[in-house]
Write an enzyme that holds these catalytic residues in place. Structure first.
Site, short mmCIF file in Angstrom:
data_model
loop_
_atom_site.label_atom_id
_atom_site.label_comp_id
_atom_site.label_asym_id
_atom_site.label_seq_id
_atom_site.Cartn_x
_atom_site.Cartn_y
_atom_site.Cartn_z
N TYR A 11 -10.58 6.35 9.74
CA TYR A 11 -9.96 5.03 9.93
C TYR A 11 -9.05 5.01 11.16
O TYR A 11 -9.26 4.23 12.10
CB TYR A 11 -9.19 4.70 8.66
N ASN A 32 -16.33 16.21 10.28
CA ASN A 32 -17.31 16.77 9.32
C ASN A 32 -17.95 15.66 8.47
O ASN A 32 -18.76 15.93 7.60
CB ASN A 32 -16.66 17.84 8.43
N LYS A 84 -6.69 13.93 2.55
CA LYS A 84 -5.48 13.10 2.57
C LYS A 84 -5.24 12.27 1.32
O LYS A 84 -4.45 11.32 1.35
CB LYS A 84 -5.55 12.17 3.78
N SER A 124 2.96 12.50 8.54
CA SER A 124 3.11 11.38 7.60
C SER A 124 4.55 11.25 7.14
O SER A 124 5.26 12.25 7.02
CB SER A 124 2.21 11.62 6.38
N ALA A 125 4.96 10.04 6.87
CA ALA A 125 6.30 9.78 6.32
C ALA A 125 6.47 10.44 4.96
O ALA A 125 7.59 10.59 4.48
CB ALA A 125 6.51 8.28 6.19
N TYR A 148 -0.44 17.43 -0.76
CA TYR A 148 -0.87 16.79 0.50
C TYR A 148 0.31 16.73 1.46
O TYR A 148 0.22 17.15 2.61
CB TYR A 148 -1.43 15.39 0.24
N LYS A 152 1.19 18.65 5.29
CA LYS A 152 1.67 18.00 6.53
C LYS A 152 2.96 18.69 6.99
O LYS A 152 3.14 19.00 8.16
CB LYS A 152 1.91 16.50 6.29
N PHE A 177 3.76 5.67 8.91
CA PHE A 177 4.19 5.02 7.68
C PHE A 177 2.93 4.47 6.99
O PHE A 177 2.04 5.29 6.70
CB PHE A 177 5.34 4.05 7.99
N ASN A 178 2.80 3.18 6.77
CA ASN A 178 1.61 2.74 6.02
C ASN A 178 0.61 1.99 6.90
O ASN A 178 0.75 0.78 7.07
CB ASN A 178 2.04 1.87 4.83
N ASN A 197 -7.20 3.95 -3.24
CA ASN A 197 -5.88 4.30 -3.75
C ASN A 197 -4.82 3.37 -3.16
O ASN A 197 -3.82 3.06 -3.78
CB ASN A 197 -5.51 5.74 -3.35
C1 WQD Z 1 1.87 1.03 -1.28
C2 WQD Z 1 2.60 0.23 -2.35
C3 WQD Z 1 2.34 1.13 -4.55
C4 WQD Z 1 -1.98 0.34 -4.83
C5 WQD Z 1 0.26 6.46 0.70
C6 WQD Z 1 0.42 7.93 0.79
C7 WQD Z 1 1.04 8.28 2.12
C8 WQD Z 1 0.24 7.66 3.25
C9 WQD Z 1 0.09 6.16 3.07
C10 WQD Z 1 -1.21 9.35 4.16
C11 WQD Z 1 3.30 1.12 -3.37
C12 WQD Z 1 1.69 -0.25 -4.45
C13 WQD Z 1 -0.67 0.44 -4.38
C14 WQD Z 1 -2.29 -0.55 -5.90
C15 WQD Z 1 0.03 -1.19 -6.01
N1 WQD Z 1 -1.02 8.27 3.37
N2 WQD Z 1 0.30 -0.31 -4.96
N3 WQD Z 1 -1.26 -1.27 -6.45
O1 WQD Z 1 1.76 5.24 -1.71
O2 WQD Z 1 3.16 4.09 0.08
O3 WQD Z 1 1.51 5.85 0.74
O4 WQD Z 1 -0.52 5.97 1.77
O5 WQD Z 1 -0.43 9.85 4.92
O6 WQD Z 1 1.04 9.68 2.25
O7 WQD Z 1 1.31 8.33 -0.23
O8 WQD Z 1 0.69 3.64 -0.05
O9 WQD Z 1 -0.87 1.77 -0.31
O10 WQD Z 1 -0.88 3.60 -2.06
O11 WQD Z 1 1.03 1.98 -1.94
O12 WQD Z 1 0.93 -1.86 -6.52
O13 WQD Z 1 -3.46 -0.68 -6.37
O14 WQD Z 1 1.64 -0.53 -3.07
O15 WQD Z 1 3.03 1.29 -5.79
O16 WQD Z 1 4.50 0.46 -3.75
P1 WQD Z 1 1.87 4.70 -0.34
P2 WQD Z 1 -0.11 2.75 -1.11
#
Ligand code: WQD
Length: 343
Positions: A11, A32, A84, A124-125, A148, A152, A177-178, A197
């Site tokens: 991505y 890969n 990841k 990653s944060a 994970y 990092k 961050f996100n 996820n």
């Molecule tokens: C964001 C918010 C959830 C899904 C993850 C990894 C981090 C990085 C980015 C790699 C949170 C809420 C989520 C859902 C929800 N990845 N949520 N329903 O957890 O902040 O970070 O991705 O480096 O390492 O941990 O991202 O998008 O999963 O969640 O309510 O079906 O959305 O609780 O508050 P996150 P996320």
């Protein structure tokens, strides 16, 4: 001269490859394809009008890396490749440590053997762990809550020590961050395998009818509306951050770490309602229990990247939601859509 993007068909990697090619760099992608489609790089080549080489191979296999360095004049590397999925890492810690740390170590060994001394690392944060004041700054103490994140953290440490040992090495650590959204063409985007996820791809699949409703994981956090707050960053802003990091690595030696975020936190419901508004859609949701391991609030202080990389984000939450939906609606089954029509 060429820039090697390990995991570059993924991505963030594919968006970075597009950004670099448009800026006159020569990206070479090694992937890969365990969590990426070759279609992504085919589309990047089409969008940029440049033939981006994609070599199928693995960073943990020394001969695969040697073959790339033998074939292309690599003088910089962006290291994206790695497993990841946070939850998966808890279930399979040894697989994560073996894969992610072997990849970093093997890459550094092959770079040294070929005199390649500039590396940008996809961190990653998540390395900041929990119980931190906000906004997060690069000088804050680190501590992870899942394997994970520890991979990092440990890769950052490996790179720091390599940089200390070789004063000619230039190491830039980027703490994402996100990342959300997609290139404005809608041709490339986030294509998670299985049930997403992460929040934005999940919302997109609900909006597209692939999933029934969004589960909002908790509305009792100490935030303005009770739902989790995160620093969402447009993937094209993130890609441009890598361009700035390559230029910084070219001009400097030593090790530097940067947050790549907007500096603004939005809640789950903020993002959901923005998505509905800008796209004229309704996304059904229910309040569900908190997800184990989640923290209430996480957002960046991006001042250091602004000062030293001369980079800051330009795209809004509206842009992130609009671009994410364009990709999803044009590609209901992600890249598999193309393979199906090819079949
Ligand atoms: C964001 C918010 C959830 C899904 C993850 C990894 C981090 C990085 C980015 C790699 C949170 C809420 C989520 C859902 C929800 N990845 N949520 N329903 O957890 O902040 O970070 O991705 O480096 O390492 O941990 O991202 O998008 O999963 O969640 O309510 O079906 O959305 O609780 O508050 P996150 P996320």
């Amino acid at each position: 001269m060429a820039v090697l993007l390990t995991g570059g068909a993924g991505y963030i990697g594919s968006h970075t490859a597009l950004c670099l090619a448009n800026a006159g760099f020569e990206p070479v992608v090694l992937d890969n394809l365990s969590n990426a489609s070759p279609e992504a790089i085919k589309r990047v080549s089409r969008l940029t009008g440049k033939q981006i080489p994609l070599i199928e191979g693995d960073c943990t296999v020394k001969s695969d890396l040697e073959a790339v360095f033998a074939q292309y004049p690599i003088d910089q590397v962006i290291h994206f490749a790695g497993l990841k999925a946070v939850g998966e890492s808890v279930a399979q810690p040894l697989r994560y440590y073996r894969n992610n740390l072997d990849a970093t170590l093997t890459l550094l060994e092959v770079m040294a053997a070929h005199g390649c001394r500039q590396i940008v690392f996809s961190s990653s944060a998540t390395v900041y762990g929990t119980n931190q004041e906000m906004p997060l700054r690069e000088t804050f103490p680190l501590g992870c809550t899942n394997p994970y994140g520890w991979t990092k953290f440990m890769s950052e440490q490996i790179l720091r020590d390599a940089g200390t040992a070789d004063p000619n090495l230039s190491v830039v650590l980027l703490r994402y961050f996100n990342p959300v959204g997609a290139h404005e063409s809608g041709e490339i985007g986030e294509d998670p395998s299985g049930i997403p996820n992460n929040l934005m791809p999940y919302i997109c699949q609900v909006a597209k009818g692939r999933l029934k409703q969004l589960n909002v994981f908790g509305d009792d956090y100490p935030t303005h509306d009770g739902t989790g707050v995160r620093d969402y960053i447009h993937v094209m802003d993130l890609a441009e951050g890598h361009l700035a990091a390559l230029n910084y690595a070219q001009a400097h030696r030593g090790v530097e770490v940067f947050n790549l975020g907007t500096g603004v936190g939005y809640s789950v419901l903020d993002l959901l309602h923005t998505f509905e508004r800008v796209n004229g859609l309704r996304v059904p949701y229910r309040i569900a229990p908190r997800r184990p391991g989640d923290i209430a609030t996480c957002y960046a202080d991006p001042a250091k990247a602004a000062e030293l990389l001369h980079w800051q984000t330009k795209r809004s939450l509206d842009d992130m939601c609009r671009d994410a939906w364009r990709w999803q609606s044009q590609n209901p089954m992600g890249y598999r859509t193309a393979q199906e029509t090819d079949a």
